[in-house]
Design a protein around this motif. Structure first.
Motif, PDB file in Angstrom:
ATOM      1  N   ILE A 176     106.079 -24.512  63.903  1.00  0.00           N
ATOM      2  CA  ILE A 176     105.154 -23.513  63.566  1.00  0.00           C
ATOM      3  C   ILE A 176     103.911 -23.160  64.211  1.00  0.00           C
ATOM      4  CG2 ILE A 176     103.320 -23.134  61.378  1.00  0.00           C
ATOM      5  CD1 ILE A 176     105.281 -24.513  59.748  1.00  0.00           C
ATOM      6  N   GLU A 177     103.384 -24.134  64.721  1.00  0.00           N
ATOM      7  CA  GLU A 177     102.170 -24.244  65.626  1.00  0.00           C
ATOM      8  C   GLU A 177     102.510 -23.277  66.881  1.00  0.00           C
ATOM      9  OE1 GLU A 177      99.250 -25.408  65.229  1.00  0.00           O
ATOM     10  OE2 GLU A 177      99.665 -26.086  63.136  1.00  0.00           O
ATOM     11  N   ILE A 178     103.668 -23.485  67.658  1.00  0.00           N
ATOM     12  CA  ILE A 178     104.192 -22.965  68.908  1.00  0.00           C
ATOM     13  C   ILE A 178     104.163 -21.427  68.403  1.00  0.00           C
ATOM     14  CG2 ILE A 178     105.633 -22.613  70.585  1.00  0.00           C
ATOM     15  CD1 ILE A 178     105.906 -25.556  70.665  1.00  0.00           C
ATOM     16  N   SER A 179     104.928 -21.320  67.337  1.00  0.00           N
ATOM     17  CA  SER A 179     105.303 -19.924  66.960  1.00  0.00           C
ATOM     18  C   SER A 179     104.269 -18.943  66.625  1.00  0.00           C
ATOM     19  CB  SER A 179     106.292 -19.772  65.763  1.00  0.00           C
ATOM     20  OG  SER A 179     106.446 -18.466  65.344  1.00  0.00           O
ATOM     21  N   PHE A 180     103.318 -19.537  65.932  1.00  0.00           N
ATOM     22  CA  PHE A 180     102.133 -18.885  65.281  1.00  0.00           C
ATOM     23  C   PHE A 180     101.248 -18.388  66.416  1.00  0.00           C
ATOM     24  CE2 PHE A 180      97.794 -18.629  63.699  1.00  0.00           C
ATOM     25  CZ  PHE A 180      97.817 -17.521  62.723  1.00  0.00           C
ATOM     26  N   ASN A 181     101.041 -19.556  67.493  1.00  0.00           N
ATOM     27  CA  ASN A 181     100.151 -19.288  68.633  1.00  0.00           C
ATOM     28  C   ASN A 181     100.627 -18.164  69.632  1.00  0.00           C
ATOM     29  OD1 ASN A 181      97.627 -20.999  68.541  1.00  0.00           O
ATOM     30  ND2 ASN A 181      99.197 -22.354  67.820  1.00  0.00           N
ATOM     31  N   ILE A 182     102.113 -18.100  69.598  1.00  0.00           N
ATOM     32  CA  ILE A 182     102.663 -16.946  70.466  1.00  0.00           C
ATOM     33  C   ILE A 182     102.186 -15.606  69.677  1.00  0.00           C
ATOM     34  CG2 ILE A 182     104.755 -15.858  71.144  1.00  0.00           C
ATOM     35  CD1 ILE A 182     106.082 -18.756  71.490  1.00  0.00           C
ATOM     36  N   TYR A 183     102.259 -15.627  68.618  1.00  0.00           N
ATOM     37  CA  TYR A 183     102.079 -14.642  67.658  1.00  0.00           C
ATOM     38  C   TYR A 183     100.463 -14.134  67.974  1.00  0.00           C
ATOM     39  CZ  TYR A 183     100.599 -12.180  63.381  1.00  0.00           C
ATOM     40  OH  TYR A 183     100.116 -11.110  62.604  1.00  0.00           O
ATOM     41  N   ARG A 184      99.702 -15.142  67.914  1.00  0.00           N
ATOM     42  CA  ARG A 184      98.341 -14.700  68.120  1.00  0.00           C
ATOM     43  C   ARG A 184      98.018 -14.406  69.397  1.00  0.00           C
ATOM     44  NH1 ARG A 184      94.794 -13.066  66.394  1.00  0.00           N
ATOM     45  NH2 ARG A 184      92.941 -14.168  67.576  1.00  0.00           N
ATOM     46  N   LEU A 185      98.577 -14.917  70.548  1.00  0.00           N
ATOM     47  CA  LEU A 185      98.396 -14.157  71.763  1.00  0.00           C
ATOM     48  C   LEU A 185      98.756 -12.863  71.920  1.00  0.00           C
ATOM     49  CD1 LEU A 185      99.656 -17.162  74.232  1.00  0.00           C
ATOM     50  CD2 LEU A 185      97.252 -16.578  73.742  1.00  0.00           C
ATOM     51  N   VAL A 186      99.800 -12.396  71.231  1.00  0.00           N
ATOM     52  CA  VAL A 186     100.059 -11.160  70.972  1.00  0.00           C
ATOM     53  C   VAL A 186      98.994 -10.357  70.496  1.00  0.00           C
ATOM     54  CG1 VAL A 186     101.828  -9.203  70.005  1.00  0.00           C
ATOM     55  CG2 VAL A 186     102.624 -11.367  70.830  1.00  0.00           C
ATOM     56  N   GLN A 187      98.526 -10.635  69.362  1.00  0.00           N
ATOM     57  CA  GLN A 187      97.284 -10.029  68.612  1.00  0.00           C
ATOM     58  C   GLN A 187      96.095 -10.066  69.563  1.00  0.00           C
ATOM     59  OE1 GLN A 187      98.604  -8.881  65.827  1.00  0.00           O
ATOM     60  NE2 GLN A 187     100.288  -9.844  66.304  1.00  0.00           N
ATOM     61  N   ILE A 188      95.758 -10.939  70.490  1.00  0.00           N
ATOM     62  CA  ILE A 188      94.703 -10.944  71.420  1.00  0.00           C
ATOM     63  C   ILE A 188      95.008  -9.946  72.382  1.00  0.00           C
ATOM     64  CG2 ILE A 188      93.734 -12.184  72.972  1.00  0.00           C
ATOM     65  CD1 ILE A 188      93.996 -14.627  71.214  1.00  0.00           C
ATOM     66  N   ARG A 204      96.566  -7.175  72.170  1.00  0.00           N
ATOM     67  CA  ARG A 204      96.150  -5.986  71.364  1.00  0.00           C
ATOM     68  C   ARG A 204      94.749  -5.655  71.410  1.00  0.00           C
ATOM     69  NH1 ARG A 204     100.968  -6.354  67.533  1.00  0.00           N
ATOM     70  NH2 ARG A 204     102.681  -5.852  69.034  1.00  0.00           N
ATOM     71  N   GLU A 205      94.035  -6.680  70.871  1.00  0.00           N
ATOM     72  CA  GLU A 205      92.628  -6.625  70.605  1.00  0.00           C
ATOM     73  C   GLU A 205      91.629  -6.604  71.930  1.00  0.00           C
ATOM     74  OE1 GLU A 205      91.658 -10.142  68.548  1.00  0.00           O
ATOM     75  OE2 GLU A 205      93.090  -9.669  66.622  1.00  0.00           O
ATOM     76  N   ARG A 206      92.224  -7.565  72.912  1.00  0.00           N
ATOM     77  CA  ARG A 206      91.382  -7.286  74.208  1.00  0.00           C
ATOM     78  C   ARG A 206      91.920  -6.553  75.251  1.00  0.00           C
ATOM     79  NH1 ARG A 206      89.521 -13.800  73.895  1.00  0.00           N
ATOM     80  NH2 ARG A 206      89.145 -13.798  71.518  1.00  0.00           N
ATOM     81  N   GLY A 207      93.099  -6.266  75.054  1.00  0.00           N
ATOM     82  CA  GLY A 207      94.004  -5.667  76.469  1.00  0.00           C
ATOM     83  C   GLY A 207      94.618  -6.956  77.115  1.00  0.00           C
ATOM     84  N   TYR A 208      95.306  -6.593  78.038  1.00  0.00           N
ATOM     85  CA  TYR A 208      95.936  -7.586  78.996  1.00  0.00           C
ATOM     86  C   TYR A 208      94.836  -8.259  79.869  1.00  0.00           C
ATOM     87  CZ  TYR A 208     100.632  -6.079  77.307  1.00  0.00           C
ATOM     88  OH  TYR A 208     101.561  -5.886  76.476  1.00  0.00           O
ATOM     89  N   GLY A 233      91.889  -9.106  78.957  1.00  0.00           N
ATOM     90  CA  GLY A 233      91.440 -10.075  78.209  1.00  0.00           C
ATOM     91  C   GLY A 233      92.033 -11.009  77.831  1.00  0.00           C
ATOM     92  N   LEU A 234      93.408 -11.021  77.635  1.00  0.00           N
ATOM     93  CA  LEU A 234      94.550 -12.169  77.370  1.00  0.00           C
ATOM     94  C   LEU A 234      94.380 -13.105  78.775  1.00  0.00           C
ATOM     95  CD1 LEU A 234      96.765 -13.684  76.036  1.00  0.00           C
ATOM     96  CD2 LEU A 234      98.191 -11.798  76.819  1.00  0.00           C
ATOM     97  N   ALA A 235      94.493 -12.159  79.766  1.00  0.00           N
ATOM     98  CA  ALA A 235      94.582 -13.079  81.129  1.00  0.00           C
ATOM     99  C   ALA A 235      93.467 -14.098  81.412  1.00  0.00           C
ATOM    100  CB  ALA A 235      94.469 -12.076  82.323  1.00  0.00           C
ATOM    101  N   THR A 236      92.084 -13.494  80.954  1.00  0.00           N
ATOM    102  CA  THR A 236      90.783 -14.281  80.984  1.00  0.00           C
ATOM    103  C   THR A 236      90.959 -15.381  80.064  1.00  0.00           C
ATOM    104  OG1 THR A 236      89.485 -12.206  81.321  1.00  0.00           O
ATOM    105  CG2 THR A 236      88.130 -13.817  80.511  1.00  0.00           C
ATOM    106  N   LEU A 237      91.524 -15.178  78.689  1.00  0.00           N
ATOM    107  CA  LEU A 237      91.534 -16.382  77.958  1.00  0.00           C
ATOM    108  C   LEU A 237      92.436 -17.365  78.543  1.00  0.00           C
ATOM    109  CD1 LEU A 237      91.123 -17.568  74.960  1.00  0.00           C
ATOM    110  CD2 LEU A 237      93.341 -16.108  74.505  1.00  0.00           C
ATOM    111  N   LEU A 238      93.506 -17.041  79.092  1.00  0.00           N
ATOM    112  CA  LEU A 238      94.518 -18.099  79.728  1.00  0.00           C
ATOM    113  C   LEU A 238      93.899 -18.529  80.931  1.00  0.00           C
ATOM    114  CD1 LEU A 238      97.912 -15.798  79.427  1.00  0.00           C
ATOM    115  CD2 LEU A 238      96.985 -17.691  77.980  1.00  0.00           C
ATOM    116  N   TRP A 239      93.009 -17.993  81.753  1.00  0.00           N
ATOM    117  CA  TRP A 239      92.335 -18.534  82.699  1.00  0.00           C
ATOM    118  C   TRP A 239      91.442 -19.678  82.320  1.00  0.00           C
ATOM    119  CZ3 TRP A 239      94.235 -19.057  87.467  1.00  0.00           C
ATOM    120  CH2 TRP A 239      94.986 -18.072  88.070  1.00  0.00           C
ATOM    121  N   LYS A 240      90.690 -19.293  81.503  1.00  0.00           N
ATOM    122  CA  LYS A 240      89.581 -20.187  80.795  1.00  0.00           C
ATOM    123  C   LYS A 240      90.360 -21.346  80.184  1.00  0.00           C
ATOM    124  CE  LYS A 240      86.105 -16.984  79.359  1.00  0.00           C
ATOM    125  NZ  LYS A 240      85.313 -16.253  78.223  1.00  0.00           N
ATOM    126  N   ALA A 241      91.576 -21.267  79.840  1.00  0.00           N
ATOM    127  CA  ALA A 241      92.321 -22.312  79.319  1.00  0.00           C
ATOM    128  C   ALA A 241      92.829 -23.365  80.341  1.00  0.00           C
ATOM    129  CB  ALA A 241      93.481 -21.813  78.212  1.00  0.00           C
TER     130      ALA A 241
END
Length: 229
Positions: A35-47, A49-53, A55-63
């Motif tokens: 559930i954790e992995i599935s939901f967090n893949i789902y959240r990455l998709v929402q992010i 859409r909210e921040r653009g690719y 924004g997603l790349a920035t989040l992943l680099w921070k991680a």
């Protein structure tokens, strides 16, 4: 996976064959991780859409900068990427017939995924194929050790942990590579349908639908941080 934690008593002194005979992840724990992995893949998709690719790349680099990343140069699993793409192409040939009711879905077992469920349905398939159906099953399969399982004990040998991380990192790399193809309604290929129809395409392809019956609503557990006084 915390190597600083005390190892589970059943790990010490075991041969590889003996280690594989025990399950170090209970069924309830595996369900929660799925559930954790599935939901967090789902959240990455929402992010995305909210921040653009970007924004997603920035989040992943921070991680990447903040979290332990033992395999920073691990390449994506191209076999998984190719299988995903081929499945999407195959399933896309069926979608028009489903929409125009040229086939009897009840007889042939075809399945149509509602647009509002598309993101989580695809996330479930990705979590099942790219996480659940990996060598993590070697850790999950078998019988519970005589000493039982405790939440904070180390369940992996160092070699086993590295093997799991390598495979899952490579597999999830293919997920990120395919995100626009799977989740972007503006993304167009002549051979594939666009989102949200990608969910129906995968549901009716030769892609392993092992996660197709997983929950479409279960969410990630909340995390509470307590400051020491």
């Amino acid at each position: 996976m915390d190597l600083d934690a005390d190892p589970h008593p059943a790990i010490s002194g075991l041969s590889d064959l003996q280690y594989q005979s025990y399950s170090f992840i209970s069924n309830a724990e595996m369900k929660r991780i799925n559930i954790e992995i599935s939901f967090n893949i789902y959240r990455l998709v929402q992010i995305s859409r909210e921040r653009g690719y970007d924004g997603l790349a920035t989040l992943l680099w921070k991680a990447c900068d903040s979290l332990p990343m033992p395999f920073r140069k691990q390449r994506q699993n191209r076999d998984m990427t190719n299988d995903l793409f081929a499945s999407l192409v195959a399933g896309s040939q069926i979608v028009p017939d489903l929409e125009e009711a040229h086939v009897d879905r009840r007889i042939l077992g075809f399945r149509q995924i509602a647009p509002e469920d598309a993101d989580r349905f695809i996330a479930n398939l990705l979590a099942c194929n790219h996480w659940r159906n990996t060598i993590i099953e070697d850790v999950h399969a078998g019988r519970i050790p005589p000493q039982g399982l405790k939440p904070h004990g180390q369940r992996f040998t160092r070699q086993g942990q590295q093997a799991v991380l390598r495979e899952v990192t490579a597999n999830l790399g293919s997920v990120l590579f395919a995100m626009n193809m799977l989740f972007d309604e503006e993304y167009r290929l002549d051979t594939c349908v666009a989102w949200p129809k990608t969910a129906t395409a995968l549901a009716n392809s030769f892609y392993n639908n092992c996660g197709s019956e997983w929950s479409l609503t279960a969410t990630s557990s909340s995390i509470s941080l307590h400051k020491s006084v």
